[in-house]
Scaffold this active site. Structure first.
Site, PDB file in Angstrom:
ATOM      1  N   GLY A  45      -2.305  17.514  17.456  1.00 64.35           N
ATOM      2  CA  GLY A  45      -3.619  18.091  17.204  1.00 64.35           C
ATOM      3  C   GLY A  45      -3.436  19.426  16.503  1.00 64.35           C
ATOM      4  CD  GLN A  50      -3.275  25.260  16.477  1.00 70.40           C
ATOM      5  OE1 GLN A  50      -3.884  24.196  16.501  1.00 70.40           O
ATOM      6  NE2 GLN A  50      -2.082  25.411  17.032  1.00 70.40           N
ATOM      7  CB  CYS A  98      -0.097  25.412  21.779  1.00 67.68           C
ATOM      8  SG  CYS A  98      -1.228  25.938  20.486  1.00 67.68           S
ATOM      9  CG  LEU A  99       1.889  22.507  16.557  1.00 72.87           C
ATOM     10  CD1 LEU A  99       1.279  21.908  15.295  1.00 72.87           C
ATOM     11  CD2 LEU A  99       3.357  22.109  16.679  1.00 72.87           C
ATOM     12  CG  HIS A 140      -4.614  22.193  23.469  1.00 71.33           C
ATOM     13  ND1 HIS A 140      -3.578  22.711  24.219  1.00 71.33           N
ATOM     14  CD2 HIS A 140      -4.427  22.681  22.211  1.00 71.33           C
ATOM     15  CE1 HIS A 140      -2.819  23.477  23.443  1.00 71.33           C
ATOM     16  NE2 HIS A 140      -3.308  23.467  22.223  1.00 71.33           N
ATOM     17  CD  GLU A 141      -5.648  20.710  19.033  1.00 71.11           C
ATOM     18  OE1 GLU A 141      -5.803  21.727  18.326  1.00 71.11           O
ATOM     19  OE2 GLU A 141      -4.545  20.400  19.523  1.00 71.11           O
ATOM     20  CG  HIS A 144      -6.543  26.150  19.240  1.00 73.24           C
ATOM     21  ND1 HIS A 144      -5.719  27.245  19.333  1.00 73.24           N
ATOM     22  CD2 HIS A 144      -5.774  25.081  19.558  1.00 73.24           C
ATOM     23  CE1 HIS A 144      -4.505  26.853  19.707  1.00 73.24           C
ATOM     24  NE2 HIS A 144      -4.508  25.546  19.850  1.00 73.24           N
TER      25      HIS A 144
HETATM   26 NI    NI Z   1      -2.843  24.407  20.423  1.00 71.11          NI
END
Ligand code: NI
Length: 183
Positions: A45, A50, A98-99, A140-141, A144
Site C-alpha cells: 500500500g 509518502q 510502513c515504507l 493503515h493507508e 496517512h
Molecule cells: Ni504506511
C-alpha cells in the site's frame, strides 16, 4: 516513474491531506507512479503523502500476500477522497510496517471491519465494507491521509521504546533498499 519515499521526520507525513478534483494534473501518471514506487519498494500500500503529495489518494495491491491470504489475490485498488464512515468489530492486533518507517515493525490494534466511501480512478463513487486484512491495510493507508503513522497507535510503553529508533530515522540514520527522501 519511481518516486522517492518520504520517511519519518518529513513534515508532509504529518499534514492532513486535501481532497482532489478530477482536474488534478496528470492523474493517470500519478496512479502509475504510485504503483511503480510501491512495487519497487515491496510495499502493498502507498499513500500520496509518502511521495510528498498532501492529497487524499492511496493505492493498494495486496496480491503478493495471496499465498498466505488467498482472498487478497485480486485486492488491487485506487482510493480517492476516501472517508471511513464506520469502524466496527473487536480490535485486533496485527504486525505492521510502513515504507516511511524503514526496518520497524510493531503490533497495532485496529477494528476488524470498516465501511469506506471513496471514488475510484474514474471518480465513480463507491461505498464498500472491508474486513480482515483488507480492512487492516485500508486503515493503515487512510491514517496517512490524516497525518497519522502506525507508530502513533502502539502502546505507550512500546512507543517509549521506539523513540530513539524513530529519532534515528528522522536524522537519516537508517538503511533502505529503495530511494528515500527526508525533508
Ligand atoms: Ni504506511
Amino acid at each position: 516513474m519511481i518516486k522517492p519515499v518520504y520517511v519519518y521526520g518529513s513534515s508532509v507525513l504529518r499534514r492532513v491531506a486535501e481532497d482532489i478534483t478530477p482536474d488534478y494534473p496528470n492523474l493517470n501518471q500519478l496512479y502509475e507512479d504510485m504503483f511503480e514506487t510501491m512495487y519497487q519498494s515491496d510495499g502493498i500500500g502507498l499513500a500520496a503523502p509518502q511521495i510528498g503529495l498532501s492529497i487524499r489518494v492511496f493505492v493498494i495491491d495486496a496480491s503478493p500476500l495471496a499465498d498466505e491470504h488467498p482472498d487478497m489475490k485480486d485486492f488491487k485498488k485506487i482510493f480517492i477522497n476516501a472517508k471511513i464512515t464506520e469502524r466496527i468489530g473487536n480490535p485486533i492486533l496485527f504486525n505492521e510496517g510502513c515504507l516511511s518507517i524503514p526496518n520497524i515493525r510493531e503490533d497495532v490494534e485496529r477494528p476488524e471491519t470498516v465501511t469506506i466511501e471513496y471514488l475510484d480512478e474514474n471518480f465513480a463513487p463507491h461505498i464498500e465494507k472491508f474486513e480482515g486484512l483488507a480492512a487492516r491495510i485500508i486503515q493503515h493507508e487512510y491514517d496517512h491521509l490524516d497525518g497519522i503513522l502506525f507508530t502513533d497507535r502502539v502502546s505507550p510503553i512500546r512507543r517509549q521504546l521506539l523513540k530513539s529508533k524513530l529519532n534515528a530515522i528522522a536524522k537519516g540514520k537508517f538503511s533502505a533498499s529503495y530511494r528515500v527522501k527526508l525533508v
